[in-house]
Design an enzyme around this catalytic site. Sequence first.
Site, mmCIF file in Angstrom:
data_model
loop_
_atom_site.group_PDB
_atom_site.id
_atom_site.type_symbol
_atom_site.label_atom_id
_atom_site.label_comp_id
_atom_site.label_asym_id
_atom_site.label_seq_id
_atom_site.Cartn_x
_atom_site.Cartn_y
_atom_site.Cartn_z
ATOM 1 N N LYS A 233 31.114 -18.022 31.321
ATOM 2 C CA LYS A 233 32.238 -18.203 31.535
ATOM 3 C C LYS A 233 32.975 -17.366 30.323
ATOM 4 O O LYS A 233 32.535 -17.023 29.026
ATOM 5 C CB LYS A 233 32.775 -19.510 31.283
ATOM 6 C CG LYS A 233 33.998 -20.005 31.688
ATOM 7 C CD LYS A 233 34.381 -20.952 31.476
ATOM 8 C CE LYS A 233 36.174 -21.573 31.674
ATOM 9 N NZ LYS A 233 36.261 -22.934 31.926
ATOM 10 N N SER B 274 36.942 -29.807 35.312
ATOM 11 C CA SER B 274 36.392 -29.568 34.079
ATOM 12 C C SER B 274 37.344 -29.712 32.986
ATOM 13 O O SER B 274 38.910 -29.716 33.237
ATOM 14 C CB SER B 274 36.240 -28.185 34.091
ATOM 15 O OG SER B 274 35.285 -27.520 34.700
ATOM 16 N N ARG C 218 30.001 -20.403 42.471
ATOM 17 C CA ARG C 218 31.210 -19.869 41.429
ATOM 18 C C ARG C 218 31.241 -18.021 42.357
ATOM 19 O O ARG C 218 30.328 -17.324 42.221
ATOM 20 C CB ARG C 218 30.944 -20.248 40.408
ATOM 21 C CG ARG C 218 31.767 -19.734 39.204
ATOM 22 C CD ARG C 218 31.332 -19.975 37.674
ATOM 23 N NE ARG C 218 33.125 -20.045 36.658
ATOM 24 C CZ ARG C 218 32.666 -19.332 36.184
ATOM 25 N NH1 ARG C 218 31.923 -18.437 35.789
ATOM 26 N NH2 ARG C 218 33.173 -19.960 34.812
HETATM 27 N N1 TZP Z 1 31.879 -23.197 31.899
HETATM 28 C C1 TZP Z 1 31.455 -23.560 31.105
HETATM 29 S S1 TZP Z 1 29.884 -22.808 31.352
HETATM 30 C C2 TZP Z 1 30.147 -22.429 32.998
HETATM 31 C C3 TZP Z 1 30.229 -22.690 33.095
HETATM 32 C C4 TZP Z 1 31.664 -22.961 34.663
HETATM 33 C C5 TZP Z 1 28.853 -21.968 33.597
HETATM 34 C C6 TZP Z 1 27.563 -22.224 33.812
HETATM 35 O O1 TZP Z 1 26.969 -22.114 32.086
HETATM 36 P P1 TZP Z 1 25.809 -21.707 32.299
HETATM 37 O O2 TZP Z 1 25.416 -21.435 30.110
HETATM 38 O O3 TZP Z 1 24.490 -20.093 32.269
HETATM 39 O O4 TZP Z 1 25.131 -22.822 32.722
#
Ligand code: TZP
Length: 214
Positions: free
Chosen positions: A137, A108, A39
């Site tokens: 996010k 998602s 990501r």
């Molecule tokens: N959507 C909500 S949280 C996240 C995404 C893509 C990324 C991972 O989140 P976290 O809270 O750092 O595990």
Amino acid sequence: MPLVLPKLYVILDAALLASSEIEMARRLADAGVRLIQYRNKTAATRELFQRSCELSKMLKPHGVRFIVNDRPDVAYLAGADGVHIGQEDLDVEQTRRVIGREKCVGVSTHNLGQFQSAMTTSADYVAVGPIHSTSTKANPDPVVGTALLRQVRPLTDKAIVAIGGITLERAAGVIEAGADSVAVGSDILRAADPAKRARQYIDLLEPANHAATV
Ligand code: TZP
Ligand code: MG
């Protein structure tokens, strides 16, 4: 046939990393992680593509499934195993037209209505979240808790991935609520020893798998 996912799904978010993605991915693969999503919300397309190519090439021989966030074009060209899309990206069937039927598509969802729509698509897995509050996010949707997992679990055989604010301490409860897999970013990438932290998830959630490898 529903997709079978590893219980741990690491979100390799460039914004959470102090060192290079490739080094972190190698350490996680060596620790036993078998599903990684890349990501990167800020890289230009060409940089995203180049880094995705490097990750894909490095992870393949380790037997790690590699998913690219947001971009089916980049995922396809980089030889990734699939793509993860959100509610503001191309939709599942548009994504399929780019990436093909053989690759994995995950989507998602953040509420019951979105989950029900995703169920009717060709998505291989449906992510649900944020389960807990997260700062990873930007502008996250409202926290859904494990309640939404319990509500949606009986509705489908598709793999369900829980995402957002998941920690080692909360992981077992999230699986118990119905998730097939926990997607984890900060709790692993920001840990003092990310590889050790990842291994703790695997030992906790896949004890049979661990027993087979020691
Ligand atoms: N959507 C909500 S949280 C996240 C995404 C893509 C990324 C991972 O989140 P976290 O809270 O750092 O595990
Ligand atoms: Mg997206």
